[in-house]
Design an enzyme around this catalytic site. Structure first.
Site, PDB file in Angstrom:
ATOM      1  CB  CYS A   1      -4.320  -6.244   5.969  1.00  0.00           C
ATOM      2  SG  CYS A   1      -5.282  -6.342   4.476  1.00  0.00           S
ATOM      3  CD  GLU A   2      -0.141  -4.219   9.942  1.00  0.00           C
ATOM      4  OE1 GLU A   2      -0.198  -4.197  11.197  1.00  0.00           O
ATOM      5  OE2 GLU A   2       0.576  -4.980   9.300  1.00  0.00           O
TER       6      GLU A   2
END
Ligand SMILES: Cc1ncc(COP(=O)(O)O)c(C=O)c1O
Length: 476
Positions: A398-399
């Site tokens: 989640c980046e």
């Protein structure tokens, strides 16, 4: 077909997006008659089926050959100038008990940089006398263990450590051999190097303070000073930085010889490797030859004996030997504006960047997120005649910075379910791996002569949950 305008200047549009550029891939990687990638005779699909993905696949013979090649080159070149050489393998690049044994069997010494790395090397059963222990903040307990286990050399990194190592050695009734790490003011990165009077960094002792610290070491009966150390940086492609560092250190060596012997000189690691087709790594024989030449000529100029020279490569021993195998999950075409380019209607020109997402990412390779490091990639499970398309390989974290390969051309029919191989992931990938988003760290398999075996097992969900005290203390 023409190049995609979103491609970086260094990335050539390939004739064949299946090609394995030799410098970037493990020595025993090739495509079989069906077009599938194989490593030391084992196909990518067989590896994925047996061990899952993501998976680190290490070409064992390549690691052993690179270790032996480095040793032979340095020993030969320093013998040519009338001296000798020692090659340490820098374990921080990748360390497991198997790899520690392979490099030790190739005649290398091993450099460890923490109590944990020391524990792995000792668990491998290698002779503690071949170990060098580094670190700018070794704990008293780490120093004590290193001395107690008979570690060959401790690299002192600050004046405070002189007493700490001396006390540990006295406590154990031994004379501990030590080097002194210097902040030489030379910092090299890839094609450039910077030389200052004092470099602004945490490692080592400033050159002007070195004589005093060496005198303090020599005054302590439980320590034996064997020489100076400098490490100027990583992923270095030109010898100039080493040349400058060697000059500076040998100048100091000449002064120190007035007070006692200085039998060795350690010039660190940092030899660059090819991550993409644009990188040109220096062959180890050339690095060894130029270091031998500069050390010999400086010693002649200074009128001092040529010391035994030690080096500490990590990346160049394991980096190219390993690839990471992923499975592709999702693919999307993203229309991206081409910087500085407008069409005839004045509207921004756009081009497609294909985002190919794999089942790992920054948790198994942090280098692109940390250093904007470039990598390359190929479809591993098949070859394809489809026209090349520009892709960005993304991870599943989640980046938005979770990128595995910033820019590469792959066959345009790349599809979910294809296996993707990213080469040159042997150094500083597994060793920097994390559990971000609770992904388990992948296993490492060694492949040799058509056989694959696990050398580090992957983490399971049970491993990840096992440290959660909310579960293990029974209060869930
Ligand atoms: C003191 C020291 N020696 C050796 C190395 C190994 O460098 P490389 O893996 O780039 O050869 C490092 C890497 O950071 C280091 O800090």
């Amino acid at each position: 077909m023409t190049a995609n305008p979103l491609a970086p200047a260094w990335l050539a549009h390939p004739e064949d997006a299946n090609e394995l550029v030799a410098a970037v891939w493990p020595a025993h990687a090739s495509r079989n008659a069906e077009g599938e990638l194989t490593v030391a005779g084992v196909t990518a699909s067989a590896l994925a089926a047996e061990f899952g993905t993501p998976l680190f696949v290490m070409d064992e013979a390549d690691v052993r050959d690179r270790a032996a090649g480095a040793r032979t080159a340095f020993e030969r070149e320093f013998a040519r100038v009338g001296s000798a050489a020692k090659v340490y393998y820098a374990g921080k690049a990748f360390l497991s008990t198997e790899v520690a044994r392979w490099v030790a069997e190739a005649g290398l010494h091993i450099d460890v940089a923490s109590g944990g790395e020391l524990a792995v090397a000792l668990a491998a059963g290698v002779d503690a006398a071949i170990l060098g222990f580094h670190g700018n903040n070794k704990s008293p307990a780490e120093i004590d263990r290193a001395v107690r286990e008979g570690v060959g050399v401790i690299v002192i990194d600050s004046a405070i450590e002189v007493e700490r190592v001396a006390e540990a050695a006295a406590r154990h009734g031994v004379v501990q051999r030590v080097r002194l790490r210097l902040n030489s003011g030379v910092h090299a990165h890839t094609h450039e190097y910077l030389a200052t009077a004092r470099e602004d960094q945490k490692f080592g002792i400033a050159m002007p303070d070195a004589a005093e610290v060496v005198a303090a070491i020599r005054a302590l009966p439980s320590l034996e000073f064997i020489g100076l150390h400098s490490h100027i940086g990583s992923q270095i492609f030109e010898p100039d930085g080493f040349v400058e560092a060697a000059r500076r250190l040998l100048g100091l060596q000449a002064e120190l010889l007035a007070g006692g012997p200085v039998p060795e000189l350690n010039l660190g690691g940092g030899f660059g490797i090819a991550y993409t087709s644009a990188d040109r790594a220096l062959p180890v024989a050339e690095i060894a030859a130029s270091l031998a030449d500069i050390v010999a000529s400086e010693c002649a100029r200074l009128g001092i004996p040529i010391p035994v020279v030690a080096v500490e490569p990590g990346r160049s021993i394991v980096g190219p030997s390993t690839l990471t195998l992923y499975e592709i999950g999702t693919i999307k075409d993203v229309l991206v504006e081409v910087a500085g380019e407008e069409g005839q209607d004045g509207a921004a020109r756009r081009a497609v960047r294909k985002y190919v997402s794999v089942d790992g990412g920054m948790s198994d390779n942090a280098r692109p997120a940390l250093y904007e490091a470039d990598y390359s990639a190929r479809i591993a499970s098949r070859a394809s005649a489809a026209d090349p398309a520009l892709v960005r390989v993304a991870g599943k974290h989640c980046e938005s910075g979770d990128i595995v390969v910033l820019a590469e051309y792959l066959p345009g029919d790349v599809a979910p379910g294809d296996l993707l191989a990213v080469p040159a992931t042997g150094a500083y990938c597994w060793s920097l791996a994390s559990n971000y988003n609770y992904l388990g760290r992948p296993p490492v398999v060694a492949v040799r002569d058509g056989m694959a075996r696990v050398i580090v097992r992957g983490e399971t969900e049970a491993d990840l949950l096992s440290r959660d005290a909310g579960i293990t203390n029974g209060k869930q």
